[in-house]
Design an enzyme around this catalytic site. Structure first.
Site, PDB file in Angstrom:
ATOM      1  N   SER A   7      32.261  31.395  31.245  1.00 59.84           N
ATOM      2  CA  SER A   7      33.613  31.599  31.769  1.00 59.84           C
ATOM      3  C   SER A   7      34.624  30.844  30.918  1.00 59.84           C
ATOM      4  O   SER A   7      34.571  29.615  30.801  1.00 59.84           O
ATOM      5  CB  SER A   7      33.703  31.079  33.205  1.00 59.84           C
ATOM      6  OG  SER A   7      35.071  30.979  33.566  1.00 59.84           O
ATOM      7  N   HIS A  32      33.010  35.941  30.475  1.00 57.29           N
ATOM      8  CA  HIS A  32      33.568  36.058  31.831  1.00 57.29           C
ATOM      9  C   HIS A  32      35.017  35.582  31.834  1.00 57.29           C
ATOM     10  O   HIS A  32      35.332  34.487  31.355  1.00 57.29           O
ATOM     11  CB  HIS A  32      32.717  35.203  32.772  1.00 57.29           C
ATOM     12  CG  HIS A  32      33.048  35.332  34.224  1.00 57.29           C
ATOM     13  ND1 HIS A  32      32.624  36.386  35.002  1.00 57.29           N
ATOM     14  CD2 HIS A  32      33.749  34.516  35.055  1.00 57.29           C
ATOM     15  CE1 HIS A  32      33.047  36.216  36.252  1.00 57.29           C
ATOM     16  NE2 HIS A  32      33.745  35.093  36.316  1.00 57.29           N
ATOM     17  N   ASP A  34      38.267  34.852  34.179  1.00 55.24           N
ATOM     18  CA  ASP A  34      38.696  34.587  35.557  1.00 55.24           C
ATOM     19  C   ASP A  34      40.204  34.700  35.689  1.00 55.24           C
ATOM     20  O   ASP A  34      40.948  33.849  35.201  1.00 55.24           O
ATOM     21  CB  ASP A  34      38.270  33.167  35.956  1.00 55.24           C
ATOM     22  CG  ASP A  34      36.787  33.067  36.226  1.00 55.24           C
ATOM     23  OD1 ASP A  34      36.287  33.846  37.050  1.00 55.24           O
ATOM     24  OD2 ASP A  34      36.121  32.220  35.597  1.00 55.24           O
ATOM     25  N   MET A  36      43.364  34.580  38.151  1.00 56.53           N
ATOM     26  CA  MET A  36      43.745  34.053  39.478  1.00 56.53           C
ATOM     27  C   MET A  36      45.249  34.152  39.667  1.00 56.53           C
ATOM     28  O   MET A  36      46.007  33.829  38.743  1.00 56.53           O
ATOM     29  CB  MET A  36      43.349  32.580  39.579  1.00 56.53           C
ATOM     30  CG  MET A  36      41.885  32.320  39.319  1.00 56.53           C
ATOM     31  SD  MET A  36      41.545  30.564  39.442  1.00 56.53           S
ATOM     32  CE  MET A  36      39.814  30.546  38.957  1.00 56.53           C
ATOM     33  N   HIS A  65      36.888  39.041  36.159  1.00 54.40           N
ATOM     34  CA  HIS A  65      36.753  38.700  37.577  1.00 54.40           C
ATOM     35  C   HIS A  65      38.153  38.493  38.144  1.00 54.40           C
ATOM     36  O   HIS A  65      38.799  37.474  37.869  1.00 54.40           O
ATOM     37  CB  HIS A  65      35.904  37.418  37.676  1.00 54.40           C
ATOM     38  CG  HIS A  65      35.730  36.894  39.067  1.00 54.40           C
ATOM     39  ND1 HIS A  65      35.243  35.620  39.311  1.00 54.40           N
ATOM     40  CD2 HIS A  65      35.961  37.443  40.277  1.00 54.40           C
ATOM     41  CE1 HIS A  65      35.190  35.420  40.618  1.00 54.40           C
ATOM     42  NE2 HIS A  65      35.625  36.504  41.221  1.00 54.40           N
ATOM     43  N   MET A  67      40.607  37.515  40.842  1.00 48.14           N
ATOM     44  CA  MET A  67      40.804  36.795  42.110  1.00 48.14           C
ATOM     45  C   MET A  67      42.277  36.945  42.464  1.00 48.14           C
ATOM     46  O   MET A  67      43.059  35.991  42.393  1.00 48.14           O
ATOM     47  CB  MET A  67      40.380  35.330  41.937  1.00 48.14           C
ATOM     48  CG  MET A  67      38.862  35.181  41.873  1.00 48.14           C
ATOM     49  SD  MET A  67      38.331  33.622  41.154  1.00 48.14           S
ATOM     50  CE  MET A  67      38.350  34.070  39.421  1.00 48.14           C
ATOM     51  N   MET A 136      29.632  35.033  44.949  1.00 47.89           N
ATOM     52  CA  MET A 136      30.222  33.718  44.675  1.00 47.89           C
ATOM     53  C   MET A 136      29.315  32.621  45.260  1.00 47.89           C
ATOM     54  O   MET A 136      28.973  32.653  46.441  1.00 47.89           O
ATOM     55  CB  MET A 136      31.616  33.596  45.298  1.00 47.89           C
ATOM     56  CG  MET A 136      32.690  34.438  44.628  1.00 47.89           C
ATOM     57  SD  MET A 136      32.817  34.261  42.846  1.00 47.89           S
ATOM     58  CE  MET A 136      33.224  32.517  42.680  1.00 47.89           C
ATOM     59  N   GLY A 141      38.305  29.829  42.784  1.00 45.01           N
ATOM     60  CA  GLY A 141      39.555  29.119  42.503  1.00 45.01           C
ATOM     61  C   GLY A 141      39.448  28.063  41.414  1.00 45.01           C
ATOM     62  O   GLY A 141      40.405  27.839  40.690  1.00 45.01           O
ATOM     63  N   PHE A 142      38.292  27.421  41.317  1.00 47.00           N
ATOM     64  CA  PHE A 142      38.175  26.311  40.367  1.00 47.00           C
ATOM     65  C   PHE A 142      36.785  26.283  39.735  1.00 47.00           C
ATOM     66  O   PHE A 142      35.796  26.600  40.398  1.00 47.00           O
ATOM     67  CB  PHE A 142      38.428  24.972  41.071  1.00 47.00           C
ATOM     68  CG  PHE A 142      39.783  24.908  41.712  1.00 47.00           C
ATOM     69  CD1 PHE A 142      40.896  24.482  40.988  1.00 47.00           C
ATOM     70  CD2 PHE A 142      39.966  25.309  43.030  1.00 47.00           C
ATOM     71  CE1 PHE A 142      42.151  24.464  41.572  1.00 47.00           C
ATOM     72  CE2 PHE A 142      41.220  25.293  43.624  1.00 47.00           C
ATOM     73  CZ  PHE A 142      42.323  24.864  42.899  1.00 47.00           C
ATOM     74  N   GLY A 143      36.738  25.849  38.480  1.00 47.80           N
ATOM     75  CA  GLY A 143      35.454  25.584  37.846  1.00 47.80           C
ATOM     76  C   GLY A 143      34.956  24.209  38.263  1.00 47.80           C
ATOM     77  O   GLY A 143      35.675  23.440  38.911  1.00 47.80           O
ATOM     78  N   GLY A 144      33.709  23.919  37.921  1.00 44.73           N
ATOM     79  CA  GLY A 144      33.165  22.577  38.100  1.00 44.73           C
ATOM     80  C   GLY A 144      32.775  22.189  39.512  1.00 44.73           C
ATOM     81  O   GLY A 144      32.592  21.009  39.798  1.00 44.73           O
ATOM     82  N   ASP A 174      28.190  33.424  40.473  1.00 46.02           N
ATOM     83  CA  ASP A 174      29.306  32.707  39.855  1.00 46.02           C
ATOM     84  C   ASP A 174      29.600  31.412  40.615  1.00 46.02           C
ATOM     85  O   ASP A 174      29.984  31.443  41.782  1.00 46.02           O
ATOM     86  CB  ASP A 174      30.542  33.621  39.878  1.00 46.02           C
ATOM     87  CG  ASP A 174      31.732  33.064  39.119  1.00 46.02           C
ATOM     88  OD1 ASP A 174      31.638  31.952  38.566  1.00 46.02           O
ATOM     89  OD2 ASP A 174      32.761  33.764  39.089  1.00 46.02           O
ATOM     90  N   GLY A 175      29.418  30.285  39.901  1.00 51.57           N
ATOM     91  CA  GLY A 175      29.813  28.993  40.454  1.00 51.57           C
ATOM     92  C   GLY A 175      28.676  27.994  40.496  1.00 51.57           C
ATOM     93  O   GLY A 175      27.669  28.216  41.162  1.00 51.57           O
ATOM     94  N   GLY A 176      28.847  26.900  39.748  1.00 52.21           N
ATOM     95  CA  GLY A 176      27.889  25.800  39.811  1.00 52.21           C
ATOM     96  C   GLY A 176      26.548  26.077  39.145  1.00 52.21           C
ATOM     97  O   GLY A 176      25.548  25.449  39.489  1.00 52.21           O
ATOM     98  N   GLY A 196      30.656  28.114  33.474  1.00 55.07           N
ATOM     99  CA  GLY A 196      31.881  27.594  32.880  1.00 55.07           C
ATOM    100  C   GLY A 196      31.681  26.198  32.355  1.00 55.07           C
ATOM    101  O   GLY A 196      31.460  25.984  31.154  1.00 55.07           O
TER     102      GLY A 196
END
Ligand code: DX5
Ligand code: ZN
Length: 215
Positions: A7, A32, A34, A36, A65, A67, A136, A141-144, A174-176, A196
């Site tokens: 990402s 990817h 993102d 937003m 993606h 959002m 998800m 909304g946020f990476g990390g 997607d995420g973590g 990401g």
């Protein structure tokens, strides 16, 4: 099949071309993107102007993606800007079938994404029309952020439904995601993982991508 989709939300925007060229050389098949809007999610990232330099710098699959609210208003423009996959949120779209048809008519593949609290069954009604489902594993909304393990139950239920119906639809998460949990995630039935911070915070991003693929 294992696909890594780094990402660019975690890329260095002051050196975006350098980072995209790195991805272009890497083992990642997808990039990817993102988008937003600050309404569907409490953060604003970027939009159409960023698509152009990204599309120019790589021939990899661009996995967009969205959002954003009312995604049907913008899907066509993202295809025109070079998206190969356009994924919108189930929660943001009043008529998912119409949005999917619009993406297909514009010449791209269509995906839908579900937030952590949305049951995966919510999309089963129009699953036959989709090329991709993006589960998800954090609040968008946020990476990390940290991976939510219950997302794998949704992946398993979705995998079961896709194989029962004999569909060609891919599952992305997607995420973590990092090399630490990628194996478990692929084993649950995921085809493509977004990463990401695990890629862009690594001392060697190209190696981090390989580590996720080989997890
Ligand atoms: C979150 C985005 C993700 C994010 C993932 O809303 O959809 O794609 O960039 O970042 P990591 O891999 O750091 O969780
Ligand atoms: Zn994303």
């Amino acid at each position: 099949m294992r696909i890594v989709a780094p990402s660019i939300l975690s890329a260095d925007f002051g050196n975006l071309e350098r980072d995209i060229k790195m991805l272009d050389r890497s083992a990642a098949e997808w990039v990817h993107i993102d988008v937003m809007d600050g309404v569907f999610v409490p953060n604003i990232s970027f939009g159409f102007p960023v698509m152009k330099p990204v599309r120019k710098a790589t021939s990899k699959v661009l996995d967009v993606h969205l959002m954003i609210v009312e995604p049907e208003r913008y899907v066509k423009r993202f295809v025109e800007a070079g998206a190969d996959y356009v994924t919108f949120h189930h929660e943001a779209c009043a008529d998912p079938r119409a949005a999917i048809a619009e993406i297909h008519a514009a010449g791209a593949k269509a995906g839908v994404s579900v937030k952590p609290a949305t049951p995966i069954e919510a999309i089963f009604d129009y699953l036959d029309e989709l090329d991709l489902v993006l589960v998800m594993s954090v609040e968008p909304g946020f990476g990390g952020q940290s991976f939510m393990p219950h997302s794998l139950d949704k992946v398993r239920a979705l995998r079961e439904e896709i194989s029962q119906r004999g569909l060609n639809c891919l599952i992305e998460i997607d995420g973590g995601i990092s090399a630490k949990n990628a194996r478990e995630v692929f084993d649950a039935g995921v085809d493509a993982v977004v990463a990401g911070s695990a890629v862009f915070s690594a001392p060697n991003p190209e190696q981090a991508i390989i580590d996720i693929l080989n997890a």
